[in-house]
Scaffold this motif. Sequence first.
Motif, short mmCIF file in Angstrom:
data_model
loop_
_atom_site.label_atom_id
_atom_site.label_comp_id
_atom_site.label_asym_id
_atom_site.label_seq_id
_atom_site.Cartn_x
_atom_site.Cartn_y
_atom_site.Cartn_z
N ASN A 59 0.85 -1.20 0.00
CA ASN A 59 0.00 0.00 0.00
C ASN A 59 0.88 1.24 0.00
O ASN A 59 1.23 1.76 1.06
CB ASN A 59 -0.90 -0.03 1.23
CG ASN A 59 -1.95 1.05 1.23
OD1 ASN A 59 -1.89 1.97 0.43
ND2 ASN A 59 -2.90 0.93 2.11
N GLY A 61 0.31 4.21 -0.43
CA GLY A 61 -0.31 5.37 0.21
C GLY A 61 0.08 5.53 1.67
O GLY A 61 -0.08 6.60 2.25
N LEU A 62 0.63 4.48 2.27
CA LEU A 62 1.05 4.53 3.67
C LEU A 62 2.56 4.74 3.81
O LEU A 62 3.05 4.84 4.93
CB LEU A 62 0.67 3.23 4.39
CG LEU A 62 -0.80 2.87 4.44
CD1 LEU A 62 -1.00 1.57 5.19
CD2 LEU A 62 -1.62 3.98 5.06
N SER A 67 1.48 11.16 0.31
CA SER A 67 0.32 10.41 -0.15
C SER A 67 -0.64 10.02 0.98
O SER A 67 -1.73 9.52 0.72
CB SER A 67 0.78 9.14 -0.88
OG SER A 67 1.56 8.34 -0.02
N LEU A 68 -0.25 10.28 2.20
CA LEU A 68 -1.07 9.84 3.33
C LEU A 68 -2.44 10.52 3.42
O LEU A 68 -3.43 9.82 3.63
CB LEU A 68 -0.29 10.01 4.64
CG LEU A 68 -0.95 9.46 5.89
CD1 LEU A 68 -1.22 7.96 5.76
CD2 LEU A 68 -0.08 9.73 7.11
N ALA A 70 -4.57 11.62 1.22
CA ALA A 70 -5.51 11.02 0.27
C ALA A 70 -5.87 9.59 0.69
O ALA A 70 -7.01 9.16 0.57
CB ALA A 70 -4.93 11.03 -1.13
N ARG A 71 -4.89 8.88 1.21
CA ARG A 71 -5.13 7.50 1.63
C ARG A 71 -6.05 7.44 2.85
O ARG A 71 -6.89 6.56 2.96
CB ARG A 71 -3.79 6.82 1.94
CG ARG A 71 -3.91 5.37 2.26
CD ARG A 71 -4.39 4.61 1.01
NE ARG A 71 -4.69 3.24 1.36
CZ ARG A 71 -5.90 2.70 1.28
NH1 ARG A 71 -6.92 3.40 0.85
NH2 ARG A 71 -6.08 1.45 1.60
N LEU A 72 -5.90 8.38 3.76
CA LEU A 72 -6.74 8.39 4.96
C LEU A 72 -8.20 8.68 4.64
O LEU A 72 -9.10 8.26 5.37
CB LEU A 72 -6.22 9.41 5.97
CG LEU A 72 -4.88 9.09 6.62
CD1 LEU A 72 -4.47 10.22 7.56
CD2 LEU A 72 -4.91 7.77 7.35
N GLY A 74 -9.70 7.57 2.03
CA GLY A 74 -10.25 6.43 1.31
C GLY A 74 -10.59 5.27 2.22
O GLY A 74 -10.55 5.35 3.44
N TYR A 76 -10.16 1.48 3.82
CA TYR A 76 -9.07 0.67 4.35
C TYR A 76 -8.92 -0.61 3.54
O TYR A 76 -7.84 -1.12 3.33
CB TYR A 76 -9.39 0.35 5.81
CG TYR A 76 -8.48 -0.64 6.48
CD1 TYR A 76 -7.20 -0.28 6.87
CD2 TYR A 76 -8.90 -1.94 6.74
CE1 TYR A 76 -6.36 -1.18 7.51
CE2 TYR A 76 -8.07 -2.85 7.38
CZ TYR A 76 -6.80 -2.46 7.75
OH TYR A 76 -5.98 -3.34 8.37
N LEU A 87 -5.00 3.31 9.73
CA LEU A 87 -4.12 3.65 8.61
C LEU A 87 -3.05 4.65 9.03
O LEU A 87 -1.89 4.53 8.63
CB LEU A 87 -4.94 4.22 7.44
CG LEU A 87 -5.81 3.21 6.71
CD1 LEU A 87 -6.69 3.91 5.68
CD2 LEU A 87 -4.97 2.13 6.04
N ALA A 91 0.91 3.92 8.89
CA ALA A 91 1.80 4.82 8.14
C ALA A 91 2.90 5.36 9.05
O ALA A 91 4.07 5.43 8.64
CB ALA A 91 0.99 5.97 7.54
#
Length: 141
Positions: A59, A61-62, A67-68, A70-72, A74, A76, A87, A91
Amino acid sequence: RTAPDRPADGEGSGRAVVIAGCRPTVLGLGLVILAGVAVMLPGLGNGFAYDDVPAIVENPGLHSVESLPARLAGRYWPTGLFRPVALAAFATEWMAAGGSPLAFRIVSTLLNLTVAAGTMLLATGLGSTAGAAAPEQRSSG
């Protein structure tokens, strides 16, 4: 509190009284922590397992601060779970330890020990106040 083998009038060491009054809790905490470490220790050297690989290792995103966010926002997992705190923790661990599975194992062990110790303290606290909260029994004679 006074220990049963110590006079209540202040003779003897006050330190012994405090230690005697705390001994069950300290012993209990020690046993809980020892048991938790004994259970978790054999797995500390293991790598990532099962769903850790797609959720953390694969992943990207982590793996970086950029990128974190945007990942948070979204999901899991593809099934729709929303777990921003998990998440963020993953990360943080990944970035702090460079992706070392040992860091994840140590954090997991510390969190498990914290919960076990807190549960033990809660249980002993509830047990010690149960008698104090009970109404006093009086004889009618």
